[in-house]
Scaffold this motif. Structure first.
Motif, PDB file in Angstrom:
ATOM      1  N   PRO A  63       1.167  -1.079   0.388  1.00  9.66           N
ATOM      2  CA  PRO A  63      -0.197  -0.002  -0.130  1.00  9.66           C
ATOM      3  C   PRO A  63       0.813   1.474  -0.017  1.00  9.66           C
ATOM      4  O   PRO A  63       2.270   1.132   0.303  1.00  9.66           O
ATOM      5  CB  PRO A  63      -0.885   0.050   0.874  1.00  9.66           C
ATOM      6  CG  PRO A  63      -0.774  -1.438   1.581  1.00  9.66           C
ATOM      7  CD  PRO A  63       0.524  -2.481   0.974  1.00  9.66           C
ATOM      8  N   ALA A  64       0.146   2.258  -0.477  1.00  5.89           N
ATOM      9  CA  ALA A  64       1.046   3.999  -1.067  1.00  5.89           C
ATOM     10  C   ALA A  64       1.149   4.265   0.391  1.00  5.89           C
ATOM     11  O   ALA A  64      -0.201   4.465   1.241  1.00  5.89           O
ATOM     12  CB  ALA A  64       0.881   4.358  -2.153  1.00  5.89           C
ATOM     13  N   GLN A  65       2.421   4.529   1.090  1.00  2.00           N
ATOM     14  CA  GLN A  65       2.375   5.511   2.264  1.00  2.00           C
ATOM     15  C   GLN A  65       3.080   5.884   1.904  1.00  2.00           C
ATOM     16  O   GLN A  65       4.531   5.306   2.295  1.00  2.00           O
ATOM     17  CB  GLN A  65       1.934   4.319   3.537  1.00  2.00           C
ATOM     18  CG  GLN A  65       1.332   5.060   4.851  1.00  2.00           C
ATOM     19  CD  GLN A  65       1.165   3.931   5.356  1.00  2.00           C
ATOM     20  OE1 GLN A  65       1.196   2.580   5.582  1.00  2.00           O
ATOM     21  NE2 GLN A  65       1.478   4.311   6.787  1.00  2.00           N
ATOM     22  N   GLU A  66       3.281   7.123   2.678  1.00  5.79           N
ATOM     23  CA  GLU A  66       4.551   8.048   2.932  1.00  5.79           C
ATOM     24  C   GLU A  66       5.664   7.855   3.550  1.00  5.79           C
ATOM     25  O   GLU A  66       6.358   7.852   3.375  1.00  5.79           O
ATOM     26  CB  GLU A  66       4.481   9.551   3.322  1.00  5.79           C
ATOM     27  CG  GLU A  66       3.361  10.637   2.286  1.00  5.79           C
ATOM     28  CD  GLU A  66       2.870  11.802   2.735  1.00  5.79           C
ATOM     29  OE1 GLU A  66       3.489  12.415   3.451  1.00  5.79           O
ATOM     30  OE2 GLU A  66       2.445  12.133   2.329  1.00  5.79           O
ATOM     31  N   THR A  67       4.804   7.357   5.130  1.00  4.10           N
ATOM     32  CA  THR A  67       6.410   7.035   5.751  1.00  4.10           C
ATOM     33  C   THR A  67       5.060   5.605   7.078  1.00  4.10           C
ATOM     34  O   THR A  67       4.278   6.009   7.851  1.00  4.10           O
ATOM     35  CB  THR A  67       6.793   8.119   6.600  1.00  4.10           C
ATOM     36  OG1 THR A  67       7.681   8.889   6.312  1.00  4.10           O
ATOM     37  CG2 THR A  67       7.583   7.170   7.977  1.00  4.10           C
ATOM     38  N   LEU A  68       6.130   4.670   7.418  1.00  5.44           N
ATOM     39  CA  LEU A  68       5.510   3.780   7.970  1.00  5.44           C
ATOM     40  C   LEU A  68       5.827   3.992   9.788  1.00  5.44           C
ATOM     41  O   LEU A  68       7.199   4.470   9.407  1.00  5.44           O
ATOM     42  CB  LEU A  68       6.004   1.648   7.142  1.00  5.44           C
ATOM     43  CG  LEU A  68       5.490   1.736   6.331  1.00  5.44           C
ATOM     44  CD1 LEU A  68       5.477  -0.007   6.121  1.00  5.44           C
ATOM     45  CD2 LEU A  68       3.945   1.808   6.071  1.00  5.44           C
ATOM     46  N   ARG A  69       4.752   4.324  10.395  1.00  8.85           N
ATOM     47  CA  ARG A  69       5.266   3.994  11.610  1.00  8.85           C
ATOM     48  C   ARG A  69       5.809   2.981  12.406  1.00  8.85           C
ATOM     49  O   ARG A  69       5.255   1.539  12.542  1.00  8.85           O
ATOM     50  CB  ARG A  69       3.900   4.625  12.563  1.00  8.85           C
ATOM     51  CG  ARG A  69       3.717   5.912  12.268  1.00  8.85           C
ATOM     52  CD  ARG A  69       2.488   6.471  12.500  1.00  8.85           C
ATOM     53  NE  ARG A  69       1.205   5.456  11.581  1.00  8.85           N
ATOM     54  CZ  ARG A  69       0.195   5.494  11.998  1.00  8.85           C
ATOM     55  NH1 ARG A  69      -0.164   6.230  12.423  1.00  8.85           N
ATOM     56  NH2 ARG A  69      -0.590   4.311  11.585  1.00  8.85           N
ATOM     57  N   VAL A  70       7.033   2.108  12.797  1.00  9.94           N
ATOM     58  CA  VAL A  70       7.152   0.978  12.895  1.00  9.94           C
ATOM     59  C   VAL A  70       7.728   1.448  14.074  1.00  9.94           C
ATOM     60  O   VAL A  70       8.484   2.459  15.423  1.00  9.94           O
ATOM     61  CB  VAL A  70       8.764   1.257  12.395  1.00  9.94           C
ATOM     62  CG1 VAL A  70       9.133  -0.369  12.828  1.00  9.94           C
ATOM     63  CG2 VAL A  70       8.252   0.661  10.635  1.00  9.94           C
ATOM     64  N   GLY A  71       7.216   0.512  15.312  1.00  7.75           N
ATOM     65  CA  GLY A  71       7.041   0.514  16.844  1.00  7.75           C
ATOM     66  C   GLY A  71       8.331   0.140  17.536  1.00  7.75           C
ATOM     67  O   GLY A  71       8.796  -1.473  17.097  1.00  7.75           O
ATOM     68  N   VAL A  72       9.055   0.178  18.439  1.00 12.67           N
ATOM     69  CA  VAL A  72      10.879  -0.274  18.808  1.00 12.67           C
ATOM     70  C   VAL A  72      10.342  -0.085  20.391  1.00 12.67           C
ATOM     71  O   VAL A  72       9.758   0.863  20.666  1.00 12.67           O
ATOM     72  CB  VAL A  72      11.779   0.067  18.503  1.00 12.67           C
ATOM     73  CG1 VAL A  72      12.296  -0.492  17.270  1.00 12.67           C
ATOM     74  CG2 VAL A  72      12.234   1.360  18.560  1.00 12.67           C
ATOM     75  N   SER A  73      10.915  -1.089  20.753  1.00 14.21           N
ATOM     76  CA  SER A  73      11.501  -1.004  22.976  1.00 14.21           C
ATOM     77  C   SER A  73      12.226  -1.442  22.967  1.00 14.21           C
ATOM     78  O   SER A  73      12.806  -2.799  22.072  1.00 14.21           O
ATOM     79  CB  SER A  73       9.998  -1.638  23.042  1.00 14.21           C
ATOM     80  OG  SER A  73      10.143  -1.119  24.246  1.00 14.21           O
TER      81      SER A  73
END
Length: 360
Positions: A21-31
């Motif tokens: 899917p076209a998306q400007e920036t994926l939000r990738v969760g890290v901990s």
């Protein structure tokens, strides 16, 4: 004629768009969870999961931003709420699969037990008084006895001064036993040696066999002398002061076994308590324990593996997300490569195993 070509290009474009899917920036969760996801004071992230994700993002040309989350347990909650698009570290389970979609697992591990460092000389001495070491001694003695008997019967008539003569049968066998032992250990005092052709043939064969026996014996003695101090898991922890990370798989596992471990916020804090002799044992993810002990100068412990509570770690996306298919294809391709196996081994390595390499 140009119209069909334009139509073909558009069809290819939309086909690719359906896959990712076209998306400007994926939000990738890290901990922060060594060695999978780690951050330094400068907010630079590294670790096993990060290295895999960067390769996946590069292969799929996916723009993204890392979104740090204080507590690892809240990653899936934020993913469900739509605050994140991808989570880089999630332990797989049927309950969680009902909430989110997991990608192909990139690492498998189990629980490990960290025990205080002890005097290695004392541990070696104590290891010599075990059944395993006794079996080694008895087996080796039987082999030396057989060789000694063969040499005695071959040499008793042609080698009176060393094996026969006025010696009794048992004395002659004892001489053969002694010769077999000093020959196997390559000490070779030279006080006894076969003289007959059959005796020398057996001696030559025994010397060749003894090379293999000595190599196997060395490994077996080391294993027996350094036998683990830890018994059956988790029963061996019942009388011990044990620590775990709160709400971790280790915590749930031990409480289900009827134990009440002391809880800590992070594995590092638990290992520090072990270092200060506030704990008898600390239970956590095996790979995490090995990594922290190996990489932290201020931490020392003996880490022992168990086969309890196996875990699989994977990336996670929202349930029904169109990101799953293209990202999973990339994960599968990368994790099947030799390069990924080498990367994973650098984080699985530990100083407890002399054959493991240091991490980069």
């Amino acid at each position: 004629m140009a119209f069909p070509r334009v139509l073909l290009v558009l069809l290819l474009y939309f086909s690719f768009s359906l896959n990712l899917p076209a998306q400007e920036t994926l939000r990738v969760g890290v901990s922060h969870a060594p060695p999978y996801c780690m951050s330094d004071d400068g907010q630079q992230w590294s670790g096993m999961a990060l290295r895999l994700w960067r390769q996946v993002a590069e292969e799929t040309t996916t723009p993204y931003e890392l979104v740090p989350v204080a507590h690892q347990d809240s990653l899936l909650d934020r993913l469900e709420r739509g605050e994140l698009d991808v989570v880089l570290l999630a332990s797989m389970s049927p309950d969680k699969e009902a909430r989110v979609d997991f990608l192909q697992a990139f690492h498998h591990t189990s629980l490990g037990v960290a025990l205080p460092k002890t005097n290695s000389l004392w541990e070696t001495i104590r290891g010599l008084f075990t059944l395993q070491f006794l079996y080694i001694v008895l087996g080796l003695s039987a082999l030396l006895f057989i060789v000694g008997v063969i040499v005695y019967f071959l040499e008793r008539n042609s080698n009176d001064d060393q094996f026969g003569g006025e010696r009794s049968t048992w004395q002659g066998i004892g001489s053969g036993f002694w010769w077999a032992g000093v020959t196997m250990t390559t000490i070779g005092y030279g006080d006894k040696a076969p003289r007959s052709l059959p005796g020398r043939a057996v001696a030559m064969l025994w010397m060749l066999v003894a090379l293999a026996v000595t190599s196997s014996l060395t490994a077996a003695v080391i294993t027996a002398a350094q036998s683990p101090r830890f018994g059956q898991f988790p029963e061996a922890l019942e009388a011990k002061q044990t620590g775990v990370v709160a709400e971790s798989p280790a915590d749930h596992y031990l409480r289900a076994a009827g134990q009440s471990p002391r809880t800590f916020d992070t594995p590092r804090k638990g290992l520090q308590a072990l270092q200060h002799k506030e704990l008898d044992a600390f239970v956590a993810d095996l790979t995490t324990l090995r990594y922290l002990v190996d990489e932290s100068r201020g931490l020392s412990a003996n880490v022992e593996a168990t086969d309890s509570e196996p875990e699989a770690y994977a990336f996670a996306v929202r349930e029904g997300s169109q990101l799953r298919e293209p990202l999973e294809q990339a994960v599968i391709r990368i994790t099947l490569t030799r390069m990924w196996r080498e990367i994973k081994n650098t984080y699985d390595a530990t100083r407890n195993n002399p054959h493991d390499s240091r991490r980069q």
